[in-house]
Write a protein that holds these residues in place. Structure first.
Motif, PDB file in Angstrom:
ATOM      1  N   ALA A 202       0.817  -1.358   0.106  1.00  0.00           N
ATOM      2  CA  ALA A 202      -0.013  -0.042   0.105  1.00  0.00           C
ATOM      3  C   ALA A 202       0.884   1.198  -0.209  1.00  0.00           C
ATOM      4  O   ALA A 202       1.882   1.213   0.524  1.00  0.00           O
ATOM      5  CB  ALA A 202      -0.820  -0.180   1.226  1.00  0.00           C
ATOM      6  N   TYR A 203       0.391   2.012  -0.517  1.00  0.00           N
ATOM      7  CA  TYR A 203       1.272   3.661  -0.407  1.00  0.00           C
ATOM      8  C   TYR A 203       0.165   4.722   0.047  1.00  0.00           C
ATOM      9  O   TYR A 203      -0.970   4.816  -0.138  1.00  0.00           O
ATOM     10  CB  TYR A 203       1.342   4.096  -2.065  1.00  0.00           C
ATOM     11  N   ILE A 204       0.696   5.358   1.083  1.00  0.00           N
ATOM     12  CA  ILE A 204       0.044   6.553   1.738  1.00  0.00           C
ATOM     13  C   ILE A 204       0.546   7.803   1.342  1.00  0.00           C
ATOM     14  O   ILE A 204       1.749   8.055   1.564  1.00  0.00           O
ATOM     15  CB  ILE A 204       0.453   6.318   3.472  1.00  0.00           C
ATOM     16  N   GLY A 205      -0.331   8.579   0.565  1.00  0.00           N
ATOM     17  CA  GLY A 205       0.123   9.832  -0.233  1.00  0.00           C
ATOM     18  C   GLY A 205       0.168  11.003   0.921  1.00  0.00           C
ATOM     19  O   GLY A 205      -0.028  10.720   2.355  1.00  0.00           O
ATOM     20  N   GLY A 206       0.646  12.151   0.287  1.00  0.00           N
ATOM     21  CA  GLY A 206       0.986  13.193   1.034  1.00  0.00           C
ATOM     22  C   GLY A 206      -0.345  14.473   0.580  1.00  0.00           C
ATOM     23  O   GLY A 206      -1.337  13.883   0.221  1.00  0.00           O
ATOM     24  N   PRO A 207      -0.022  15.801   0.396  1.00  0.00           N
ATOM     25  CA  PRO A 207      -1.037  16.676   0.271  1.00  0.00           C
ATOM     26  C   PRO A 207      -1.433  16.447  -1.062  1.00  0.00           C
ATOM     27  O   PRO A 207      -1.080  16.024  -1.942  1.00  0.00           O
ATOM     28  CB  PRO A 207      -0.191  18.036   0.324  1.00  0.00           C
ATOM     29  N   ALA A 208      -2.778  16.465  -1.080  1.00  0.00           N
ATOM     30  CA  ALA A 208      -3.575  16.511  -2.278  1.00  0.00           C
ATOM     31  C   ALA A 208      -3.136  17.445  -3.378  1.00  0.00           C
ATOM     32  O   ALA A 208      -2.977  18.674  -2.918  1.00  0.00           O
ATOM     33  CB  ALA A 208      -5.187  16.806  -2.177  1.00  0.00           C
ATOM     34  N   ASP A 209      -2.823  16.827  -4.817  1.00  0.00           N
ATOM     35  CA  ASP A 209      -2.385  17.965  -5.831  1.00  0.00           C
ATOM     36  C   ASP A 209      -0.899  18.065  -5.847  1.00  0.00           C
ATOM     37  O   ASP A 209      -0.557  19.247  -6.688  1.00  0.00           O
ATOM     38  CB  ASP A 209      -3.295  19.097  -5.936  1.00  0.00           C
ATOM     39  N   VAL A 236      -5.457   6.687  -3.818  1.00  0.00           N
ATOM     40  CA  VAL A 236      -4.313   6.938  -2.570  1.00  0.00           C
ATOM     41  C   VAL A 236      -5.151   7.962  -1.676  1.00  0.00           C
ATOM     42  O   VAL A 236      -5.568   9.041  -2.224  1.00  0.00           O
ATOM     43  CB  VAL A 236      -3.094   7.236  -3.131  1.00  0.00           C
ATOM     44  N   ARG A 237      -5.151   7.468  -0.402  1.00  0.00           N
ATOM     45  CA  ARG A 237      -5.495   8.456   0.526  1.00  0.00           C
ATOM     46  C   ARG A 237      -4.441   9.532   0.891  1.00  0.00           C
ATOM     47  O   ARG A 237      -3.418   9.002   1.071  1.00  0.00           O
ATOM     48  CB  ARG A 237      -6.019   7.823   1.788  1.00  0.00           C
ATOM     49  N   ARG A 238      -4.731  10.688   0.664  1.00  0.00           N
ATOM     50  CA  ARG A 238      -3.650  12.062   0.542  1.00  0.00           C
ATOM     51  C   ARG A 238      -4.324  12.786   1.781  1.00  0.00           C
ATOM     52  O   ARG A 238      -5.738  12.999   1.915  1.00  0.00           O
ATOM     53  CB  ARG A 238      -3.705  12.571  -0.705  1.00  0.00           C
ATOM     54  N   ASP A 239      -3.447  13.393   2.397  1.00  0.00           N
ATOM     55  CA  ASP A 239      -3.625  14.278   3.448  1.00  0.00           C
ATOM     56  C   ASP A 239      -2.026  15.235   3.571  1.00  0.00           C
ATOM     57  O   ASP A 239      -1.193  14.897   2.821  1.00  0.00           O
ATOM     58  CB  ASP A 239      -3.794  13.901   4.572  1.00  0.00           C
ATOM     59  N   SER A 240      -1.874  15.884   4.442  1.00  0.00           N
ATOM     60  CA  SER A 240      -0.473  16.525   4.619  1.00  0.00           C
ATOM     61  C   SER A 240       0.420  15.171   5.183  1.00  0.00           C
ATOM     62  O   SER A 240       0.026  14.183   5.732  1.00  0.00           O
ATOM     63  CB  SER A 240      -0.702  17.590   6.094  1.00  0.00           C
ATOM     64  N   TYR A 241       1.562  15.400   4.664  1.00  0.00           N
ATOM     65  CA  TYR A 241       2.728  14.634   5.287  1.00  0.00           C
ATOM     66  C   TYR A 241       2.937  14.822   6.779  1.00  0.00           C
ATOM     67  O   TYR A 241       3.466  15.835   7.421  1.00  0.00           O
ATOM     68  CB  TYR A 241       4.068  14.787   4.708  1.00  0.00           C
ATOM     69  N   SER A 242       2.314  13.803   7.656  1.00  0.00           N
ATOM     70  CA  SER A 242       2.103  14.073   8.958  1.00  0.00           C
ATOM     71  C   SER A 242       2.015  12.636   9.747  1.00  0.00           C
ATOM     72  O   SER A 242       1.796  11.645   9.215  1.00  0.00           O
ATOM     73  CB  SER A 242       1.014  14.836   9.346  1.00  0.00           C
ATOM     74  N   PHE A 243       2.472  12.676  10.934  1.00  0.00           N
ATOM     75  CA  PHE A 243       2.446  11.548  11.810  1.00  0.00           C
ATOM     76  C   PHE A 243       1.010  11.211  11.919  1.00  0.00           C
ATOM     77  O   PHE A 243       0.785   9.936  11.906  1.00  0.00           O
ATOM     78  CB  PHE A 243       2.801  11.826  13.294  1.00  0.00           C
ATOM     79  N   GLU A 244       0.033  11.883  11.961  1.00  0.00           N
ATOM     80  CA  GLU A 244      -1.295  11.560  12.179  1.00  0.00           C
ATOM     81  C   GLU A 244      -1.951  11.102  11.102  1.00  0.00           C
ATOM     82  O   GLU A 244      -2.717  10.195  11.161  1.00  0.00           O
ATOM     83  CB  GLU A 244      -2.233  12.938  12.562  1.00  0.00           C
ATOM     84  N   HIS A 245      -1.647  11.689   9.856  1.00  0.00           N
ATOM     85  CA  HIS A 245      -2.155  10.990   8.907  1.00  0.00           C
ATOM     86  C   HIS A 245      -1.447   9.482   8.620  1.00  0.00           C
ATOM     87  O   HIS A 245      -2.443   8.594   8.269  1.00  0.00           O
ATOM     88  CB  HIS A 245      -1.725  11.623   7.633  1.00  0.00           C
ATOM     89  N   GLY A 246      -0.179   9.314   8.748  1.00  0.00           N
ATOM     90  CA  GLY A 246       0.156   8.193   8.748  1.00  0.00           C
ATOM     91  C   GLY A 246      -0.511   6.976   9.558  1.00  0.00           C
ATOM     92  O   GLY A 246      -0.847   5.822   9.395  1.00  0.00           O
TER      93      GLY A 246
END
Length: 357
Positions: A202-209, A236-246
């Motif tokens: 699986a890949y966990i993404g960063g900020p959208a766009d 892929v689910r995207r949000d900020s590059y952050s601990f919480e998102h991961g």
């Protein structure tokens, strides 16, 4: 991989040179002589006309000859404006970048002034650019911001160059930008997991766009596709590059049926959240789950287990940005407007073959 394809060109009205007296005269519907009188504070111009010319001067961001001479003198000891988006203070990317940028500035006899993008959000671009010129800045580096044609237009009007570092949207072919080989780095990381025997990656993404994350997701999808495993990069689910998102995404993935045996996170700090999710669920890394990050910051070397990650030369990107901006400020040009520094995979303790069924 470069970002030349699909990049959006600058608006047609973006000037490639400094604003001239002729341009002001045309916009204000007066003669060049009248504009010269206003600029040099000479008599012979009516109050209404003078006000109209001054308004156009402010609108176009014209900088006087005297101001330009002062700016040119400053190139002996240039000061650059470093514009950044607000960032997570726990994410070491910016600190690595600043380390390289300040080191290069010291070596080149330059200085950096760092400012948050939101601190100038209420200023008109022309007012902002003229303020920089008045304070004898030699150029601007924007780090992980969304590109603004208005800001660049205003900077060009006062003769100041711009360098973009990892811009959120796709870099412009007419604007100097610096980044890393995000696609190649993601492809190499995914290939490493495939060679270990993983198929559910699986890949966990960063900020959208974000252009860098789109490239990383594409590299992951391409490697999976080459191995015969179809994945959907758009899902892929995207949000900020952050601990919480991961942590949040990994928790969902690891609780699902057919959970992945490997997770590739788009940033080291995101991977830290993955490691914590695995720990709380009692899943051993790397015996039951392999984890890979991206950046190779201090987090990767201090996590438990030490993180396998894609090394992005962040400090070198900072050094390169400062060196490129100094050359642009001195009137030099580049054969290409896009520079990408090479990435490579660093294998540590967080990856291993998948568990036997």
């Amino acid at each position: 991989m470069t970002y030349g394809r699909g990049a959006t060109a600058l608006p047609a009205d973006l000037p490639d040179r400094r604003t001239t007296l002729a341009a002001i005269a045309e916009r204000a519907h007066v003669s060049i002589g009248t504009v010269s009188k206003v600029v040099n504070e000479r008599a012979g111009v009516g109050d209404e006309t003078r006000a109209r010319v001054r308004e156009v001067i402010a609108e176009l961001g014209y900088i006087t000859h005297a101001e330009r001479q002062l700016s040119a003198a400053q190139l002996a000891e240039p000061t650059f404006e470093l514009l950044v988006d607000p960032f997570d203070e726990r994410n070491p990317y910016m600190f690595s970048f600043l380390g390289g940028a300040t080191e290069a500035s010291g070596d080149l006899g330059a200085a950096l002034v760092t400012r948050r993008l939101d601190s100038i959000s209420r200023m008109r671009p022309n007012d902002w650019a003229r303020s920089l010129a008045a304070h004898h800045r030699a150029g601007v580096i924007e780090v992980t911001t969304r590109y603004s044609a208005g800001r660049e237009r205003a900077l060009r009007a006062v003769g100041l160059p711009m360098v973009l570092v990892d811009p959120i949207d796709f870099p412009r072919t007419t604007t100097m930008s610096i980044g890393a080989t995000n696609w190649a780095g993601a492809y190499e990381a995914t290939t490493h997991l495939l060679e270990l025997g993983h198929t559910r990656i699986a890949y966990i993404g960063g900020p959208a766009d974000a252009a860098c994350d789109i490239a990383r997701a594409s590299g992951w999808a391409a490697a999976m596709g080459s191995a015969g495993h179809r994945v959907d990069a758009d899902a892929v689910r995207r949000d900020s590059y952050s601990f919480e998102h991961g942590f949040a995404v990994a928790t969902d993935l690891l609780r699902s049926l057919g959970r992945p045996t490997a997770i590739f996170a788009g940033a080291d700090i995101t991977a830290m959240g993955v490691l914590e999710a695995a720990r709380r669920l009692g899943i051993s890394v790397p015996d039951e789950l392999s984890v890979v990050g991206f950046d190779d910051t201090v987090l990767a070397r201090s996590s438990s287990p030490n993180l396998t990650t894609v090394h992005q030369p962040i400090a070198d990107i900072g050094r390169t940005a400062v060196g490129a901006l100094l050359r642009l400020a001195r009137g030099e040009s580049f054969a290409t407007k896009r520079v990408e520094l090479a990435t490579h995979l660093v294998v540590r303790d967080s990856t291993a073959p998948p568990p036997r069924r």
